[in-house]
Design an enzyme around this catalytic site. Structure first.
Site, PDB file in Angstrom:
ATOM      1  N   HIS A 194       3.316   1.925  -6.194  1.00 27.98           N
ATOM      2  CA  HIS A 194       4.083   1.807  -4.900  1.00 27.98           C
ATOM      3  C   HIS A 194       3.441   0.901  -3.664  1.00 27.98           C
ATOM      4  O   HIS A 194       4.357   0.200  -3.152  1.00 27.98           O
ATOM      5  CB  HIS A 194       4.394   3.477  -4.594  1.00 27.98           C
ATOM      6  CG  HIS A 194       5.066   3.641  -3.335  1.00 27.98           C
ATOM      7  ND1 HIS A 194       6.471   3.892  -3.463  1.00 27.98           N
ATOM      8  CD2 HIS A 194       5.054   3.582  -2.032  1.00 27.98           C
ATOM      9  CE1 HIS A 194       6.976   3.928  -2.240  1.00 27.98           C
ATOM     10  NE2 HIS A 194       6.060   3.609  -1.217  1.00 27.98           N
ATOM     11  N   GLU A 195       2.316   1.257  -3.278  1.00 33.44           N
ATOM     12  CA  GLU A 195       1.627   0.256  -2.214  1.00 33.44           C
ATOM     13  C   GLU A 195       1.473  -1.019  -2.846  1.00 33.44           C
ATOM     14  O   GLU A 195       1.564  -1.840  -2.005  1.00 33.44           O
ATOM     15  CB  GLU A 195       0.208   1.116  -1.961  1.00 33.44           C
ATOM     16  CG  GLU A 195       0.188   2.526  -1.685  1.00 33.44           C
ATOM     17  CD  GLU A 195       1.397   2.958  -0.469  1.00 33.44           C
ATOM     18  OE1 GLU A 195       1.635   1.866   0.441  1.00 33.44           O
ATOM     19  OE2 GLU A 195       1.774   3.923  -0.152  1.00 33.44           O
TER      20      GLU A 195
ATOM     21  N   HIS B 197       4.716  -3.015  -1.422  1.00 34.43           N
ATOM     22  CA  HIS B 197       4.712  -3.162   0.081  1.00 34.43           C
ATOM     23  C   HIS B 197       3.580  -4.453  -0.042  1.00 34.43           C
ATOM     24  O   HIS B 197       4.018  -5.225   0.984  1.00 34.43           O
ATOM     25  CB  HIS B 197       4.244  -2.051   0.664  1.00 34.43           C
ATOM     26  CG  HIS B 197       4.911  -0.869   0.709  1.00 34.43           C
ATOM     27  ND1 HIS B 197       6.389  -0.911   0.916  1.00 34.43           N
ATOM     28  CD2 HIS B 197       4.861   0.577   0.486  1.00 34.43           C
ATOM     29  CE1 HIS B 197       7.175   0.310   0.915  1.00 34.43           C
ATOM     30  NE2 HIS B 197       6.074   1.107   0.674  1.00 34.43           N
TER      31      HIS B 197
END
Length: 356
Positions: free
Chosen positions: A18-19, A22
């Site tokens: 997920h990170e 980003h």
């Protein structure tokens, strides 16, 4: 020990992906990333490479990417404004925030693809694992271990095909062919309206014959290209199912006892790990889709809340006022805390045996 290792692995991998979404989009679009952390503070380990401080922190229930100028109250030197998140075009900010959930979906597709390629497509056969006493199937002489091969002339190899053929005719008598050992015979069964639970755990009434699905899955071998198609399809169907479940939870059409938090995740992760690596990877794929859909909800403080503000900015041609965003985020934080308390409560009831 297996449960702890499985839980840390599952949460760590999903948070990392997920990170990573980003992080990579920010880097690609030229936004300075000041910190990339797995876990929440306090930090255990950190190492600065270039402009980014890479951290491993104590609390494993999340992570974060800190970008230059991400907070409107941060003071950014004039020479660094081109590297600041808030000074980038709206479409770039949108993509950076959306990349987190997108990478969770990408991970799910890859995980399903690996599992399907290695083990095949899982499905339930039409072998009967139990017959309810007094049911139409019992009166027709069906027994545990029988396998239904056709319904009204339609071949059935999977349990969902059998369920569809039984329910499509309502309560009309069905002509079914049954295989018992080396013998095959015909039986006439008239479905009756019975109460059952749907996929969301709600009680519904449907025409049934009173047979119980098998516990174990069979697998259909597939090639890598078919596996990729099925992986994408499984991720899509699971995304829709997750959103439907969230809607039914809000409307109370789905029992709250179906909610689960970190404790339930740990229990399931441990069981899947004991069953084998592919089972654990499959569970991670399912959880990754859930994480993506939850993060896309238009709730302030989640990625979906930020995306919602970006859409408002696109429509209004100007950003939402900071004080309004801060108020909305405070409400979103309270909602998130309330949800966390609820899932912990449901986990506690489950541990005590009161949430069956």
């Amino acid at each position: 020990m297996i449960t702890i290792l499985a839980t840390v692995t599952v949460l760590g991998v999903l948070i990392f992906f997920h990170e990573l979404g980003h992080f990579l989009l920010a880097k690609i679009l030229g936004v300075r990333v000041e910190a990339f952390s797995l876990g929440f503070p306090p930090k255990l380990f950190s190492k600065k490479i270039g402009d980014t401080d890479y951290r491993l922190s104590v609390i494993p229930l999340g992570g974060y990417v800190k970008m230059l100028g991400e907070n409107p109250k941060d003071e950014v030197p004039p020479e660094l404004l081109p590297l600041s998140f808030l000074h980038r075009p709206l479409w770039q900010r949108f993509l950076i925030v959306a990349a987190g959930p997108a990478f969770n979906l990408l991970f799910a597709i890859l995980a399903f693809w690996i599992v399907f390629s290695l083990t095949g497509l899982p499905y339930l056969t039409t072998e009967i694992s139990g017959v309810k006493e007094g049911s139409p199937a019992a009166r027709a002489g069906l027994l545990k271990g029988d396998r239904i091969t056709s319904v009204n002339g339609h071949p059935v190899n999977r349990w969902e095909e059998l369920t569809f053929r039984v329910r499509e005719g309502g309560r009309k008598p069905l002509t079914i062919w049954v295989k018992r050992g080396e013998k095959t015979f015909e039986a006439i069964v008239a479905p009756e309206m019975m109460e059952t639970t749907d996929i969301f755990g709600a009680t519904v009434s449907a025409p049934l014959i009173g047979v119980v699905a098998p516990d174990n899955f069979a697998t259909e071998p597939v090639g890598v290209f078919r596996a990729m198609q099925e992986a994408a399809g499984a991720s899509y169907r699971l995304s829709v199912l997750t959103l439907q479940s969230l809607y039914k939870l809000v409307t109370r059409e789905m029992p709250l006892k179906n909610l689960g938090g970190p404790v339930l995740i740990a229990q399931v992760a441990g069981k899947q790990a004991e069953m084998g690596l592919t089972n654990l990877v499959h569970f991670m794929a399912v959880l990754s889709v859930n994480l993506a859909m939850l993060n896309l909800l238009p709730v302030p403080i989640l990625d979906g809340g930020h995306l919602f503000f970006f859409l408002l900015e696109a429509v209004r041609r100007k950003p939402v006022k900071l004080k309004h965003r801060e108020m909305a985020q405070a409400v979103g934080l309270m909602m998130l805390l309330a949800l966390m308390l609820l899932v912990f409560y449901q986990d506690l009831l489950r541990l005590l045996g009161h949430n069956q």
